[in-house]
Enzyme design. Structure first.
Site, short mmCIF file in Angstrom:
data_model
loop_
_atom_site.label_atom_id
_atom_site.label_comp_id
_atom_site.label_asym_id
_atom_site.label_seq_id
_atom_site.Cartn_x
_atom_site.Cartn_y
_atom_site.Cartn_z
N GLU A 1 20.51 -97.15 45.89
CA GLU A 1 19.53 -96.75 45.96
C GLU A 1 18.68 -98.14 45.52
O GLU A 1 17.53 -98.20 46.70
CB GLU A 1 18.88 -95.01 46.20
CG GLU A 1 19.95 -94.63 47.60
CD GLU A 1 20.77 -93.57 46.49
OE1 GLU A 1 19.58 -92.69 45.62
OE2 GLU A 1 21.22 -92.90 47.14
N HIS B 1 22.34 -98.78 41.10
CA HIS B 1 22.95 -98.12 42.11
C HIS B 1 21.94 -98.70 43.93
O HIS B 1 21.11 -98.91 43.45
CB HIS B 1 21.98 -96.79 41.77
CG HIS B 1 22.80 -95.27 42.64
ND1 HIS B 1 21.99 -95.75 44.39
CD2 HIS B 1 23.79 -94.21 42.63
CE1 HIS B 1 22.86 -94.39 44.78
NE2 HIS B 1 23.73 -94.20 44.06
N LYS C 1 19.20 -87.67 41.86
CA LYS C 1 18.76 -88.21 42.39
C LYS C 1 17.54 -87.99 42.07
O LYS C 1 17.10 -86.91 40.76
CB LYS C 1 18.67 -88.91 43.67
CG LYS C 1 20.18 -89.08 43.66
CD LYS C 1 21.41 -89.98 45.32
CE LYS C 1 22.25 -90.15 45.25
NZ LYS C 1 22.71 -90.56 46.37
N GLU D 1 30.60 -97.85 44.88
CA GLU D 1 30.27 -96.45 46.32
C GLU D 1 30.02 -97.52 47.03
O GLU D 1 29.01 -98.15 47.37
CB GLU D 1 28.56 -95.74 45.78
CG GLU D 1 29.09 -95.00 44.06
CD GLU D 1 28.27 -94.18 44.16
OE1 GLU D 1 28.28 -93.72 44.12
OE2 GLU D 1 26.13 -94.59 43.98
N SER E 1 29.83 -89.36 49.55
CA SER E 1 29.98 -88.11 49.95
C SER E 1 31.25 -86.82 49.34
O SER E 1 32.19 -86.84 49.75
CB SER E 1 30.44 -88.46 51.62
OG SER E 1 29.52 -88.68 52.48
N GLY F 1 25.93 -90.37 50.88
CA GLY F 1 24.91 -88.56 51.72
C GLY F 1 25.22 -89.22 52.97
O GLY F 1 24.08 -88.31 53.79
N ASN G 1 24.95 -87.49 39.99
CA ASN G 1 23.82 -88.25 40.08
C ASN G 1 22.71 -86.78 40.69
O ASN G 1 22.77 -86.77 42.10
CB ASN G 1 24.36 -89.66 41.44
CG ASN G 1 22.75 -90.04 41.02
OD1 ASN G 1 21.33 -89.68 40.72
ND2 ASN G 1 22.90 -91.07 41.56
P1 13P Z 1 26.65 -88.86 48.49
O1 13P Z 1 27.57 -87.68 47.23
O2 13P Z 1 25.42 -87.58 48.11
O3 13P Z 1 26.91 -88.87 49.01
O4 13P Z 1 26.03 -90.04 46.98
C1 13P Z 1 26.39 -90.31 46.39
C2 13P Z 1 26.01 -91.57 45.08
O5 13P Z 1 24.98 -91.26 45.25
C3 13P Z 1 26.55 -90.76 43.91
O6 13P Z 1 25.55 -91.44 43.40
#
Ligand code: 13P
Length: 247
Positions: A95, A93, A11, A165, A211, A171, A9
């Site tokens: 976010e 997601h 982003k 997740e 992560s 992150g 992903n």
């Molecule tokens: P990270 O791998 O950067 O922690 O992000 C995970 C994520 O949100 C994947 O959709």
């Protein structure tokens, strides 16, 4: 046997040139991998990536709207994604849920439209740190799974991927450990079994995300319930992402 699925992903990262350069290289490096590999790129890069005629890497988007077309300024439809070569779309997601205030009802409409058009949704679920501390993790993920998949049919459910997740692990460098993630994912599978029966629930792939790095992927993939990973930061450079795919 569920085929593992490792999805990146990206982003809001990479312009078209950067996207093309990385995916071209990735496609060569993972050509003989047994796992399914997906890159969920920003909308702006999808056509260019599709035009590469990729052998191995599949394309996904990171969001869509559920209407077919119309006055929805700034939105992208499922059929537009299908048209530019997407096979997958990330929906719900954290976010999107947190920053853009998306709720389960909206996410469910998107899931249903994606399936109707022939896109495979990657439905994200996960708890906040506060919810985890309050012991609500399983309740939250079961609720998000059940509401997100409302009215999905038995014929459609195999097309769905669920991504667990934990929000506190995204992150942050903090990861859930393999056993803990396995247990939460087992509770998601139980929820799927209640909705669709144990046999179909056993066919749905459930990823871990948060992560994930080359150094910790194996801990997750060794777990019986975990069928892959949804990778953010470490999917942005080819070396790390290939390291994850070749766990
Ligand atoms: P990270 O791998 O950067 O922690 O992000 C995970 C994520 O949100 C994947 O959709």
């Amino acid at each position: 046997m569920r085929t593992p699925i490792i999805a990146g992903n990206w982003k809001m990262h990479k312009n078209v040139g950067e996207a093309v350069e990385m995916v071209r290289e990735l496609d060569e490096l993972v050509a003989d991998s047994a796992v399914e590999v997906v890159i969920c790129a920003p909308f702006t890069s999808l056509s260019a990536l599709s035009a590469l005629g990729l052998k191995k890497v599949k394309l996904g988007a990171q969001n869509m709207y559920y209407a077919d077309q119309g006055a929805f300024t700034g939105e992208i439809s499922a059929s537009m994604l299908e048209d530019v070569g997407c096979e997958y779309v990330i929906l719900g997601h954290s976010e999107r849920r947190e920053i853009f205030k998306e709720e389960d009802e909206l996410i469910n409409k998107k899931v249903l439209k994606a399936l109707e058009v022939g896109l495979k949704p990657i439905l994200c679920v996960g708890e906040t740190l506060e919810q985890r501390k309050a012991g609500e993790t399983e309740e939250i993920v079961v609720s998000q799974t059940t509401l997100g998949l409302k009215d999905v049919s038995a014929e459609q459910i195999e097309q769905v991927v669920v991504a667990y997740e934990p929000i506190w692990a995204i992150g942050t460098g903090e990861t859930s450990n393999g056993e803990d993630a396995n247990q939460v994912i087992a509770s998601i599978r139980e929820a799927l079994a209640k909705l669709f029966g144990a046999e179909l629930a056993g066919k749905v792939r459930i990823q871990y995300g948060g992560s994930v790095k080359p150094g910790n992927i194996k801990e997750f993939m060794d777990q019986p319930e975990i069928d892959g990973a949804l990778v953010g930061g470490a999917s942005l450079n080819v070396k790390d992402f290939v390291g994850i795919i070749k766990y």
